[in-house]
Motif scaffolding. Structure first.
Motif, PDB file in Angstrom:
ATOM      1  N   ALA A 109      31.973 -20.540 -94.898  1.00  0.00           N
ATOM      2  CA  ALA A 109      33.068 -20.536 -95.873  1.00  0.00           C
ATOM      3  C   ALA A 109      33.387 -21.951 -96.356  1.00  0.00           C
ATOM      4  N   ILE A 110      33.445 -22.919 -95.435  1.00  0.00           N
ATOM      5  CA  ILE A 110      33.733 -24.308 -95.818  1.00  0.00           C
ATOM      6  C   ILE A 110      32.631 -24.852 -96.723  1.00  0.00           C
ATOM      7  N   TYR A 111      31.383 -24.541 -96.345  1.00  0.00           N
ATOM      8  CA  TYR A 111      30.260 -25.026 -97.161  1.00  0.00           C
ATOM      9  C   TYR A 111      30.332 -24.462 -98.581  1.00  0.00           C
ATOM     10  N   GLN A 112      30.578 -23.172 -98.705  1.00  0.00           N
ATOM     11  CA  GLN A 112      30.602 -22.542-100.022  1.00  0.00           C
ATOM     12  C   GLN A 112      31.795 -23.024-100.862  1.00  0.00           C
ATOM     13  N   ASN A 113      32.921 -23.334-100.210  1.00  0.00           N
ATOM     14  CA  ASN A 113      34.122 -23.743-100.941  1.00  0.00           C
ATOM     15  C   ASN A 113      34.156 -25.243-101.250  1.00  0.00           C
ATOM     16  N   ASN A 114      33.191 -26.005-100.705  1.00  0.00           N
ATOM     17  CA  ASN A 114      33.232 -27.455-100.903  1.00  0.00           C
ATOM     18  C   ASN A 114      31.885 -28.006-101.374  1.00  0.00           C
ATOM     19  N   GLN A 115      31.200 -27.243-102.176  1.00  0.00           N
ATOM     20  CA  GLN A 115      29.902 -27.714-102.668  1.00  0.00           C
ATOM     21  C   GLN A 115      30.052 -28.861-103.677  1.00  0.00           C
ATOM     22  N   HIS A 116      31.277 -29.029-104.253  1.00  0.00           N
ATOM     23  CA  HIS A 116      31.501 -30.104-105.210  1.00  0.00           C
ATOM     24  C   HIS A 116      31.730 -31.435-104.510  1.00  0.00           C
ATOM     25  N   ARG A 117      31.936 -31.401-103.176  1.00  0.00           N
ATOM     26  CA  ARG A 117      32.177 -32.622-102.423  1.00  0.00           C
ATOM     27  C   ARG A 117      30.855 -33.204-101.925  1.00  0.00           C
ATOM     28  N   PRO A 118      30.894 -34.421-101.508  1.00  0.00           N
ATOM     29  CA  PRO A 118      29.688 -35.028-100.937  1.00  0.00           C
ATOM     30  C   PRO A 118      29.307 -34.292 -99.637  1.00  0.00           C
ATOM     31  N   GLU A 119      28.018 -34.324 -99.325  1.00  0.00           N
ATOM     32  CA  GLU A 119      27.500 -33.589 -98.163  1.00  0.00           C
ATOM     33  C   GLU A 119      28.113 -34.102 -96.871  1.00  0.00           C
ATOM     34  N   ALA A 120      28.282 -35.396 -96.737  1.00  0.00           N
ATOM     35  CA  ALA A 120      28.824 -35.958 -95.503  1.00  0.00           C
ATOM     36  C   ALA A 120      30.250 -35.494 -95.266  1.00  0.00           C
ATOM     37  N   GLU A 121      31.046 -35.395 -96.376  1.00  0.00           N
ATOM     38  CA  GLU A 121      32.429 -34.946 -96.242  1.00  0.00           C
ATOM     39  C   GLU A 121      32.494 -33.481 -95.828  1.00  0.00           C
ATOM     40  N   THR A 122      31.603 -32.674 -96.431  1.00  0.00           N
ATOM     41  CA  THR A 122      31.591 -31.238 -96.080  1.00  0.00           C
ATOM     42  C   THR A 122      31.200 -31.049 -94.616  1.00  0.00           C
ATOM     43  N   LYS A 123      30.217 -31.839 -94.135  1.00  0.00           N
ATOM     44  CA  LYS A 123      29.809 -31.753 -92.728  1.00  0.00           C
ATOM     45  C   LYS A 123      30.975 -32.105 -91.816  1.00  0.00           C
ATOM     46  N   ARG A 124      31.755 -33.159 -92.223  1.00  0.00           N
ATOM     47  CA  ARG A 124      32.898 -33.560 -91.410  1.00  0.00           C
ATOM     48  C   ARG A 124      33.957 -32.468 -91.367  1.00  0.00           C
ATOM     49  N   LEU A 125      34.185 -31.812 -92.535  1.00  0.00           N
ATOM     50  CA  LEU A 125      35.171 -30.723 -92.575  1.00  0.00           C
ATOM     51  C   LEU A 125      34.781 -29.588 -91.607  1.00  0.00           C
ATOM     52  N   ILE A 126      33.483 -29.247 -91.579  1.00  0.00           N
ATOM     53  CA  ILE A 126      33.016 -28.162 -90.693  1.00  0.00           C
ATOM     54  C   ILE A 126      33.194 -28.563 -89.229  1.00  0.00           C
ATOM     55  N   SER A 127      32.804 -29.833 -88.923  1.00  0.00           N
ATOM     56  CA  SER A 127      32.913 -30.297 -87.530  1.00  0.00           C
ATOM     57  C   SER A 127      34.358 -30.319 -87.080  1.00  0.00           C
ATOM     58  N   ASP A 128      35.262 -30.843 -87.937  1.00  0.00           N
ATOM     59  CA  ASP A 128      36.669 -30.903 -87.565  1.00  0.00           C
ATOM     60  C   ASP A 128      37.278 -29.510 -87.396  1.00  0.00           C
ATOM     61  N   ALA A 129      36.819 -28.553 -88.234  1.00  0.00           N
ATOM     62  CA  ALA A 129      37.365 -27.196 -88.144  1.00  0.00           C
ATOM     63  C   ALA A 129      36.998 -26.526 -86.817  1.00  0.00           C
ATOM     64  N   LEU A 130      35.806 -26.828 -86.304  1.00  0.00           N
ATOM     65  CA  LEU A 130      35.343 -26.169 -85.073  1.00  0.00           C
ATOM     66  C   LEU A 130      35.671 -26.966 -83.819  1.00  0.00           C
ATOM     67  N   ARG A 131      36.002 -28.247 -83.946  1.00  0.00           N
ATOM     68  CA  ARG A 131      36.156 -29.130 -82.801  1.00  0.00           C
ATOM     69  C   ARG A 131      37.292 -28.676 -81.876  1.00  0.00           C
ATOM     70  N   ASN A 132      38.396 -28.268 -82.459  1.00  0.00           N
ATOM     71  CA  ASN A 132      39.583 -27.976 -81.644  1.00  0.00           C
ATOM     72  C   ASN A 132      39.747 -26.494 -81.268  1.00  0.00           C
ATOM     73  N   ILE A 133      38.786 -25.680 -81.610  1.00  0.00           N
ATOM     74  CA  ILE A 133      38.881 -24.247 -81.262  1.00  0.00           C
ATOM     75  C   ILE A 133      38.532 -24.062 -79.775  1.00  0.00           C
ATOM     76  N   ARG A 134      39.437 -23.336 -79.026  1.00  0.00           N
ATOM     77  CA  ARG A 134      39.203 -23.035 -77.612  1.00  0.00           C
ATOM     78  C   ARG A 134      39.399 -21.527 -77.380  1.00  0.00           C
ATOM     79  N   PHE A 135      38.676 -21.013 -76.387  1.00  0.00           N
ATOM     80  CA  PHE A 135      38.788 -19.591 -76.026  1.00  0.00           C
ATOM     81  C   PHE A 135      38.399 -19.433 -74.550  1.00  0.00           C
ATOM     82  N   ASN A 136      38.535 -18.196 -74.036  1.00  0.00           N
ATOM     83  CA  ASN A 136      38.270 -17.925 -72.601  1.00  0.00           C
ATOM     84  C   ASN A 136      39.100 -18.844 -71.706  1.00  0.00           C
ATOM     85  N   ASP A 137      40.424 -18.796 -71.917  1.00  0.00           N
ATOM     86  CA  ASP A 137      41.359 -19.606 -71.127  1.00  0.00           C
ATOM     87  C   ASP A 137      41.057 -21.096 -71.217  1.00  0.00           C
ATOM     88  N   GLY A 138      40.605 -21.535 -72.397  1.00  0.00           N
ATOM     89  CA  GLY A 138      40.365 -22.963 -72.627  1.00  0.00           C
ATOM     90  C   GLY A 138      39.001 -23.436 -72.218  1.00  0.00           C
TER      91      GLY A 138
END
Length: 676
Positions: A97-126
């Protein structure tokens, strides 16, 4: 006038009703005691059934929990994989979803957005988190070990020697996604590595694979807590619950919450039983019942006697158990006993009432019966006196009648013995008559052949004589005459010798049967003569007689009687035994044993019915009366053997078919002679 004994009898008749009443009371007491005994037995049965029912209940509950735990344990890996795959799919959807919604941005910025979005996600009691790698092995994002970002881990191996990043990259790129197992450090324990199950999915826009993983040990620990939480809420009946103890004695589940996570390995009941240790030991079996004093009864809050069923879950070293309190069982027994007691009391009242009615009826009937019996007794006494007078009169004439009857019986016995002897003589004459007819039939053939040969010899002699007188005789006709004469003379000689042998055998056997003389004779030679005299009968019936006898065996006895025995047995086999087409075989064996001659006679005929075995030697017993049988054949044989020859005969049931007689005779028959 009544005698003293008669007066006693009448007095006893008067007391009979009271005896019957007393007897009825004894019977009633016995019935009541028996009813009480049955009541106690029924109570005992209720107790046994209640305990068995409770045992079945607690065992069923323990088995149900055991099966539930086992099922959850078996699906551990499957559940982990399902959870991981679901999480990675969510992360992959976020990245897409991030990739498709940010194709107008530079590739490095889009990669950073994806990494930041997934970095803080926790599950299974952390415990759970996502990581991103390039397919060449360079770490893009790792939220726990950020120092790995930007490093190439293509050559990284776990403690088992597996190339973790290489294998994950290959699976994701070739298959689009996939699972992989490896060993990895925990965030809280960077010194040790633990088994981990991971799932990765290929992200094509940036040649990435996004993955996550979970430690099997952590998942099982979480699963154990979930299961124990579920088990701790299980209740059945008024006091039923499940308890779980680990191998060290720590209670993991119990109705009393303060016992949970408490080590009670040294728990002792009031009888000195180490309860927890017994539970742990019972868990080593396939399932076992224990009896001890429980710590608490939920319904009363008091200590109570308890029966528990224990079963061990060996994968986790758990002892799973449930118990039933005896006081609870006794309550059920008391309720059932109360209902049974009411029924028993009602039954006793019915028995007492019925017994009173029966006793009264018996008393009245006995009274009537005794009075009636008294009258009958007096009538009987009068008749006895009358009969006694008649008996005295008869006794005076009895001695004369006994003497007269004895004389008649002695005369009848003498006539019977005479008749028996005549029957034996008649049987002997009949046997001899059969012998004469047989020998005559046997002699007819050789004499006829000899007569025919002589007639033919006379004819050819006359022909040769005529040729000689007319001087027409040739050498050829003379040689033909010589050959014919030689052949005819041999035929005539053979048949005349055969006739002579038959006459000799007949003469010897007939003399022996008519002249009962004690003498010594060769058994084999004599039996051959007897069998030769029976040849016409056996040949016509197609019977083969097999004689087994030592050629040196000699017997001192009555040969005529022995001849009659063998003749009668053979004739019985021919007449009654052989009714089919054959083969017909008679086996006759003679053996000496302990100065006795053992004669073994067998045939393979139809035999004798089993129900007739003990009657065959009885006089006049026959199953062939409608065809002229007299029933005297075997009886005469029996009398000759036991009386004349002082031997014995018995019938032995054959294994297959036919008849089997065993005859035993003394080797030296001694004739008792009276000295004048």
């Amino acid at each position: 006038m009544l005698y003293r004994d008669e007066i006693k009898i009448l007095r006893a008749l008067k007391l009979a009703p009271f005896f019957m009443v007393a007897f009825s009371i004894v019977v009633i007491i016995a019935i009541v005691k028996n009813n009480n005994l049955e009541f106690e037995q029924e109570v005992q049965k209720i107790r046994q059934d209640s305990i068995a029912e409770k045992k079945a209940l607690i065992q069923r509950e323990v088995e149900r929990v055991y099966d539930f735990i086992d099922n959850q344990k078996k699906h551990t890996i499957e559940n982990i994989r399902r959870e991981l795959k679901s999480r990675v799919y969510e992360a992959h959807a976020v990245a897409t979803a991030i990739y498709q919604n940010n194709q107008h941005r530079p590739e490095a910025e889009t990669k950073r957005l994806i990494s930041d979005a997934l970095r803080n996600i926790r599950f299974n009691d952390g415990r759970g988190y996502f990581f991103i790698y390039q397919s060449q092995g360079i770490n893009v994002m790792h939220p726990i070990l950020s120092e790995l970002e930007g490093q190439n881990l293509w050559e990284f191996k776990d403690v088992k020697g597996s190339y973790v990043i290489q294998n994950l990259s290959r699976i994701a790129k070739q298959n689009g996604e996939g699972f992989y197992d490896w060993w990895w450090r925990k965030p809280a324990d960077v010194e040790n590595e633990y088994e981990k199950i991971g799932f990765g999915k290929y992200f094509a826009p940036y040649d990435w694979f996004i993955g996550t993983g979970d430690y099997v040990l952590d998942y099982e620990a979480e699963l154990k807590q979930q299961l124990l939480s579920h088990i701790n809420n299980i209740r059945f009946g008024e006091n039923g619950y499940i308890f779980v103890v680990d191998k060290s004695g720590v209670y993991l589940s119990h109705i009393k919450l303060e016992y949970i996570n408490q080590n009670r390995i040294d728990l002792i009941d009031e009888n000195g039983t180490y309860v927890t240790r017994e539970i742990i030991q019972a868990a080593q079996t396939q399932g076992k019942y224990l009896s001890y004093t429980g710590t608490i009864q939920p319904s009363t809050g008091q200590i109570g006697e308890k029966i528990s069923y224990i079963k061990g879950f060996k994968d986790w070293d758990w002892a799973i158990g449930a118990g039933a309190y005896l006081s609870e069982i006794e309550e059920v027994i008391a309720q059932k006993k109360q209902a049974l007691d009411k029924s028993n009391q009602h039954k006793i009242i019915q028995i007492a009432l019925l017994s009173f009615i029966m006793t009264a009826a018996i008393f009245i009937l006995t009274l009537i019966f005794s009075n009636n019996l008294k009258r009958r007794f007096q009538t009987y006494k009068d008749k006895v006196e009358e009969k006694t007078d008649k008996l005295d009169h008869l006794n005076r004439n009895l001695e004369h009648q006994v003497v007269q009857r004895t004389q008649e019986l002695e005369l009848s016995l003498a006539e019977l013995k005479n008749t028996q002897q005549q029957l034996i003589e008649s049987e002997k004459m009949a046997s001899l008559g059969g012998l004469v007819a047989g020998v005559a039939h046997e002699m007819n053939t050789p004499i006829g052949i000899g007569l025919t040969g002589i007639t033919h010899l006379v004819d050819i002699t006359q022909e040769l004589k005529a040729e000689y007188q007319m001087q027409e005789m040739t050498a050829e006709s003379f040689e033909r005459y010589i050959e014919s004469a030689d052949e005819l003379s041999r035929i005539i000689n053979i048949n005349l010798n055969r006739t002579a042998e038959l006459i000799k055998s007949f003469k010897q056997v007939s003399v022996d049967q008519t002249n009962e003389e004690l003498r010594d004779f060769n058994v084999q030679e004599y039996m051959q003569e007897v069998l030769l005299s029976l040849k016409s009968v056996t040949r016509q019936a197609k019977v083969n007689v097999e004689l087994d006898c030592n050629e040196l065996l000699r017997l001192n006895s009555y040969p005529g009687s022995l001849s009659q025995i063998i003749t009668n047995l053979v004739m019985n086999s021919v007449k009654h035994g052989f009714k089919d087409t054959g083969p017909h075989i008679i086996k006759l064996a003679f053996n000496e044993k302990a100065n006795e001659l053992i004669i073994d006679y067998q045939d393979n005929g139809v035999g004798i019915a089993k129900e007739n075995h003990n009657k065959i030697f009885d006089p006049f017993f026959t199953t062939n009366r409608d065809q002229g049988g007299t029933g005297l054949g075997l009886n005469i044989i029996y009398n000759i053997i036991t009386t004349k020859l002082k031997g014995s005969i018995r019938y032995q049931a054959p294994e297959k078919q036919g008849v089997h007689f065993i005859i035993t005779l003394p080797m030296n028959r001694v004739e008792n002679k009276t000295v004048a």
